[in-house]
Every structure is written in structure tokens, then in C-alpha cells.
Design a protein around this motif. Structure first.
Motif, PDB file in Angstrom:
ATOM      1  N   GLN A 135       0.846  -1.208   0.000  1.00 12.59           N
ATOM      2  CA  GLN A 135       0.000   0.000   0.000  1.00 12.59           C
ATOM      3  C   GLN A 135       0.880   1.256   0.000  1.00 12.59           C
ATOM      4  O   GLN A 135       0.637   2.196  -0.766  1.00 12.59           O
ATOM      5  N   TYR A 138       2.507   1.814  -3.316  1.00 14.27           N
ATOM      6  CA  TYR A 138       1.488   2.266  -4.281  1.00 14.27           C
ATOM      7  C   TYR A 138       1.170   3.748  -4.069  1.00 14.27           C
ATOM      8  O   TYR A 138       1.132   4.537  -5.010  1.00 14.27           O
ATOM      9  N   HIS A 142       2.684   5.139  -7.271  1.00 13.09           N
ATOM     10  CA  HIS A 142       1.690   4.732  -8.268  1.00 13.09           C
ATOM     11  C   HIS A 142       2.331   3.977  -9.435  1.00 13.09           C
ATOM     12  O   HIS A 142       2.187   4.368 -10.600  1.00 13.09           O
ATOM     13  N   ILE A 146       3.917  -3.994  -9.074  1.00  7.07           N
ATOM     14  CA  ILE A 146       4.687  -4.244  -7.844  1.00  7.07           C
ATOM     15  C   ILE A 146       4.922  -5.754  -7.765  1.00  7.07           C
ATOM     16  O   ILE A 146       3.986  -6.534  -7.921  1.00  7.07           O
ATOM     17  N   ARG A 169      -3.849  -6.337  -5.735  1.00 11.94           N
ATOM     18  CA  ARG A 169      -4.049  -6.086  -7.180  1.00 11.94           C
ATOM     19  C   ARG A 169      -5.512  -5.732  -7.448  1.00 11.94           C
ATOM     20  O   ARG A 169      -5.829  -4.785  -8.161  1.00 11.94           O
ATOM     21  N   PHE A 172      -6.396  -2.248  -6.004  1.00 18.18           N
ATOM     22  CA  PHE A 172      -5.910  -1.085  -6.768  1.00 18.18           C
ATOM     23  C   PHE A 172      -6.578  -0.982  -8.150  1.00 18.18           C
ATOM     24  O   PHE A 172      -6.924   0.088  -8.589  1.00 18.18           O
ATOM     25  N   CYS A 175      -2.778  -1.576 -10.975  1.00 16.04           N
ATOM     26  CA  CYS A 175      -1.381  -1.917 -10.678  1.00 16.04           C
ATOM     27  C   CYS A 175      -1.266  -3.442 -10.610  1.00 16.04           C
ATOM     28  O   CYS A 175      -1.985  -4.101  -9.853  1.00 16.04           O
ATOM     29  N   VAL A 177       0.057  -6.452  -9.346  1.00 10.35           N
ATOM     30  CA  VAL A 177       0.829  -6.910  -8.184  1.00 10.35           C
ATOM     31  C   VAL A 177       0.920  -8.436  -8.225  1.00 10.35           C
ATOM     32  O   VAL A 177      -0.093  -9.113  -8.388  1.00 10.35           O
TER      33      VAL A 177
END
Ligand code: CFM
Length: 548
Positions: A135, A138, A142, A146, A169, A172, A175, A177
Motif C-alpha cells: 500500500q 502504491y 503509483h 509491484i 491487485r 488497486f 497496478c 501486483v
């Protein structure tokens, strides 16, 4: 290559390397110390566990996954889930470089992200802390993606990095992840981490962006990690030759390039060990053949370019490639002509990784030098003996530990770039399509091949052969140099590089010339020179050793 008749009898050397070991250990090591014969390539024991108590050069699975394969991509936030010590070595020490297109492009390589696990997290679980870290990354950056890398305690306590990644994931939405179960103990070396990384990159990145790119000759460069700027030199050559690089795996790469890489028409593989899985999987799923190349050495670079032109089978490309070679080679030749008289006849030993111990022999050959002994830290038999031995490699418990992805042709995107007949015709022309002939075929008869060299064995080899240069890494460097032999780091290149391509060859020739002809080494007395004790008696050594 010169003959090595003036070298010690290799069977006597082998005997000397193992005679101090307990009988059981000696028996095991004997299978990894091989007297080479390029005609009838002997079997090498490789990719097996190191004998406990022996100091070797190997790293861990996490190093292979995070440090090697994923480390060089620049716009993925790579979070190490583990104690802080594991992260220290993930931070810039490998000298993988990158170059953003603009000053505002994302580049996380200079950062070091870690969950900094504490005792409390090991006892009560670290997932909460991991999600907090994701988190935080992120919110701060941004990023488009990740990735989470598991260190040993993560596996021991059972943190589910995949579930945590999936949860974040979905939370968000913008993104990507994903996690890797690359705990250090997963395999016998970093090689396991390469395989785990290949699987993750294939599952979570490749194939997500179908945008067609421009360019007539589109290829990916696999197994090139831009150490000391190597990938920059290859990019320069590709561009000059009219080749379009879609993605490199993974030196100087971005997530966008990796996601789009299945749109290329050829995969060329430089480091077979770390990424051959990707070549195979992309061929099965998308129909892209792969071909072994090497841009280490001027001759090898020229040869690789010609192979690529043959693959695309286009006269314009052939002409362009020849023009590039004709333009680059005279500059290389001018330097080698000057240096060659000073380096010819000298000897080298190379003990590094899973690919460079082979490739760098080409550069030493160009310098008129002979490789008297070489070996990998963590390669498999195919990297020594050639891929033909693959069906005969026993799958042991350590290899079963690593997931083998079931890959099928993609219902929409599978598109064989060459027909079977075309591939056969290319093979007949001598192109190693989906093949690799390994290191031993290229080494002279009676040279020594040693897998997973121990520290003790390296000291013995130096004492017996007194090579003009020893190539390995930082762990060996100063021990070897104190014996009066210069050591070239073939992992980080010390402070040098690039060493690939034409400009890289010139850099290498100059660096090696400076090292092997530097009079300073003659001023250092190795322990055996001080006492004259070549008969095995070590009295007179300055350090005190525990003796039996
Ligand atoms: Fe491939 Fe490499 Fe190597 Fe390797 Fe490595 Fe490396 Fe290497 Mo160090 S991917 S196998 S795991 S060429 S980090 S860039 S130099 S040991 S020989």
C-alpha cells in the motif's frame, strides 16, 4: 587455440584437488571435476547440492529471482519480503544499468524496498506488514506493477505472498501486483530462482499487451541483464543493423516491453542458463522460435548478427548486417593487433555463474590466450555438454521443488513464425534453432572443467597452474590477488564494461592487457613462493591454519 601440452597432467591435478577430502566427499567431487575432451564430451555432475562445510561460490534462489532476472527491469517496484539483510545485496551491487527515455519516466532501480521483517512478524506472521508495504509503495509511486520476493523466513512461517498480492491487485485495479515463492532454500543455487522468475514473468507479464509494433525484423533479447552497460552496446548494434528490439529480458527493460514481447518474431538467447525456460514457453504458447547467440567477443557478435539475418532470410538485412560488421571490425582489429603480441600464449581460468565462463573464452581466444580450466557455479549439464543431454538428466527432489508450468498454444495468439520445414532448413545451414552446444565442445582437450568449484580447489588450481589471470567474483578477488594472480570480476566487471559487442571487445582487450602485463603481480610472493614449499608442506605460512 594453442595446445596445452606444457600444462600439468590433468589427471594428476584432479587427484591433487580431491586427495585432502574425506573419501565420500572426494568421490562426490570427482564427478564434478572433469578432464575435457571436445570430441567425446564426458558427463559432468552439475546442479546438485554442495557438500556441507565446503565453501563454494554459489548464491541462493532469491538472488536468482530478484537480483538476477527481475532486478534489471526499471519500472516495477520490487519489494523484498524479509529481514533487511537480504535486501542489502539487492541494491545496485550487480551494476545492472538502465536508461529512461525521459527524466520523468519511472525508474526504481536506485531504490531498495523491503518489509524489514522483525521477530514479531516471524512469530505472528508477516502478511499484514507486507500488505502495508504494498500500500505504501502504491501511494508513494503509483507504479504500473509491484512484485513481491519471498526470502527464507516467508516460506518457513507460511506467509501467502500470492494471496496478499492478489488482494492488493484487485484493490488497486490499475497496478499489476504479483509474488514469487523464491525463498533462498528453494533449490541448490540461484538457478532455481531463475526458473521461478521465468514462470512468474511468463504468467503475469508476457502476453498482456497485443499492440503491434513497427519494424520488419522484430526480436527479443533474452538473458542479457545490462551489467556495465552491455545491453546498451547490443541495442546500438541492433539499431544500426535495422533490427527492432521489442523487449530485452531484462536489462534496460520496462514492464510495457515485457508485456508486449510476444509480438516479436524471434527470441535470441544470450544467457541460456537463466532464461531458456522462457524461450521454450514462448515458443509453445506463441510460436516464436529461439536461437542461441552471444555478443561477448567481436567475432561472436559478427556471427550472431549473421545468424539473425539468416533467420529472417532477407537480403536487405544480410547486406545491412555485413555493412555494420565491415564498419565495426577495423576499429576492433586496430586495437587487437597492437595488444595481441603482449597477450598471446598467456593462460586464463574462468569460474563464474552459469554462462559467462563459456562466453568469455571467446574474448580470451581473440587475445591469443588459452583457457586452461573453467567451470560454472550453478549451471546444469546442458550448459556444459549441450542441450542434447536434456532427456538424460535425472530429475531429483531438488528440481521437483520448482513448478513446471503446463504451457499450451494460445487459442488466439499462437502463430508459428516459421514452418517446420523452414526451421529444418535453417538448422541445416548450421543455425542452432532451439539449441545450445554448451561450453565443453569449445574447450581444448585435457583442459579442466570443474562444476561448483570450492575455495580450496581454486587455491590449489592457482598453485599448480599459476595462470596469468583468474576470472571470478568479489568473494574470490582479493584472496586470489594475494597469491600474485590478477582477478577480473566477470560478474560486475569491477568498474569496467561494457564488454559486449564491438566496443565492448575493445574495452575488454585493454583491461586484460593492463592486468596480465602489470609488473605489480610479480612483486607479490604467494605463500608457496615464500617458503619454496611446493611439496605440500605448508610450514612458513604467515597465517595459522588448523592442521590435521
Ligand atoms: Fe546468466 Fe548473468 Fe551468468 Fe546468471 Fe549471475 Fe550475472 Fe553470472 Mo553474476 S544471468 S548465468 S545468475 S550471464 S549475476 S548477469 S554474472 S553469476 S555468469
Amino acid at each position: 587455440m594453442g595446445t596445452n601440452t606444457h600444462f600439468p597432467d590433468p589427471s594428476v591435478v584432479k587427484e591433487e584437488l580431491i586427495q585432502k577430502y574425506p573419501a565420500k566427499v572426494a568421490k562426490k567431487r570427482a564427478k564434478s571435476i572433469i578432464i575435457n575432451d571436445p570430441q567425446i564430451i564426458p558427463e559432468v555432475q552439475a546442479n546438485v547440492r554442495t557438500v556441507p562445510g565446503i565453501i563454494t561460490q554459489r548464491g541462493c534462489s532469491y538472488a536468482g529471482c530478484k537480483g538476477v532476472v527481475l532486478g534489471p527491469t526499471r519500472d516495477i517496484v520490487n519489494i523484498v519480503h524479509g529481514p533487511i539483510g537480504c535486501s542489502f545485496y539487492a541494491w545496485m551491487t550487480r551494476r545492472n544499468q538502465t536508461r529512461t527515455e525521459s527524466l520523468t519516466d519511472a525508474n526504481y532501480i536506485p531504490y531498495c524496498f523491503s518489509t524489514d521483517m522483525q521477530e514479531e512478524n516471524v512469530v505472528f506472521g508477516g502478511e499484514k506488514k507486507l500488505k502495508q508495504a504494498i500500500q505504501e509503495a502504491y501511494d508513494l509511486f503509483h507504479p504500473k506493477s509491484i512484485a513481491i520476493f519471498s526470502t527464507c523466513p516467508v516460506g518457513l512461517i507460511g506467509d501467502d505472498v500470492h494471496a496478499a498480492s492478489k488482494e492488493m491487485r484487485e484493490k488497486f485495479g490499475d497496478c499489476n501486483v504479483f509474488g514469487f515463492s523464491c525463498e533462498g532454500y528453494r533449490g541448490v543455487s540461484q538457478s532455481a530462482g531463475h526458473h521461478i522468475a521465468n514462470n512468474g514473468v511468463f504468467k503475469h507479464m508476457v502476453g498482456r499487451d497485443n499492440t503491434p509494433s513497427e519494424g520488419k525484423f522484430k526480436l527479443n533479447l533474452l538473458g542479457e541483464y545490462n551489467i556495465g552497460g552491455d545491453a546498451f552496446e547490443i541495442e546500438r548494434i541492433f539499431e544500426k543493423a535495422g533490427l527492432t528490439l521489442i523487449s530485452s529480458f531484462s536489462g534496460n527493460s520496462t514492464i510495457k516491453q515485457l508485456e508486449n514481447s510476444h509480438m516479436a518474431d524471434l527470441n535470441v538467447i544470450q544467457c541460456h542458463r537463466s532464461i531458456n525456460y522462457m524461450g521454450d514457453m514462448m515458443e509453445t504458447k506463441y510460436g516464436i522460435p529461439w536461437m542461441k547467440v552471444s555478443f561477448v567477443g567481436a567475432e561472436s557478435s559478427a556471427k550472431s548478427l549473421r545468424k539473425i539475418a539468416e533467420y529472417f532470410d532477407d537480403d536487405e538485412l544480410r547486406a545491412q548486417v555485413e555493412a555494420v560488421i565491415a564498419e565495426e571490425m577495423p576499429k576492433v582489429k586496430a586495437v587487437i593487433d597492437e595488444i595481441l603480441p603482449r597477450t598471446t600464449g598467456k593462460t586464463a581460468m574462468l569460474f563464474v555463474g552459469g554462462s559467462r565462463a563459456h562466453h568469455y573464452q571467446d574474448l580470451f581466444t581473440e587475445l591469443g590466450m588459452t583457457t586452461v580450466a573453467a567451470g560454472y557455479e550453478f549451471a546444469h549439464r546442458d550448459d556444459y555438454e549441450g542441450r542434447d543431454v536434456l532427456p538424460t538428466i535425472k530429475i531429483d527432489a531438488d528440481s521437483k521443488n520448482i513448478e513446471e508450468l503446463k504451457v499450451l498454444p494460445d487459442p488466439e495468439l499462437y502463430n508459428p513464425r516459421k514452418t517446420d520445414a523452414e526451421l529444418e532448413a535453417l538448422k541445416e545451414k548450421g543455425l542452432e534453432i532451439n539449441g545450445y552446444s554448451g561450453m565443453m565442445q569449445q574447450m581444448t582437450k585435457k583442459s579442466l572443467v570443474v562444476d561448483d568449484l570450492s575455495h580450496y580447489e581454486s587455491e590449489k588450481l592457482i598453485e599448480i597452474y599459476k595462470p596469468d589471470i583468474f576470472c571470478a567474483g568479489i568473494k574470490e578477488k582479493y584472496v586470489v590477488q594475494k597469491m600474485g594472480v590478477p582477478l577480473k570480476q566477470l560478474h560486475s566487471y569491477d568498474y569496467g564494461g561494457p564488454y559486449t559487442g564491438f566496443e565492448g571487445a575493445v574495452n575488454f582487450y585493454k583491461d586484460i592487457d593492463r592486468m596480465v602485463n602489470n609488473p605489480v603481480w610479480k612483486l607479490i610472493k604467494a605463500p608457496w613462493q615464500k617458503t619454496g614449499a611446493t611439496n605440500g608442506k605448508s610450514k612458513g605460512l604467515e597465517a595459522s591454519y588448523v592442521t590435521q
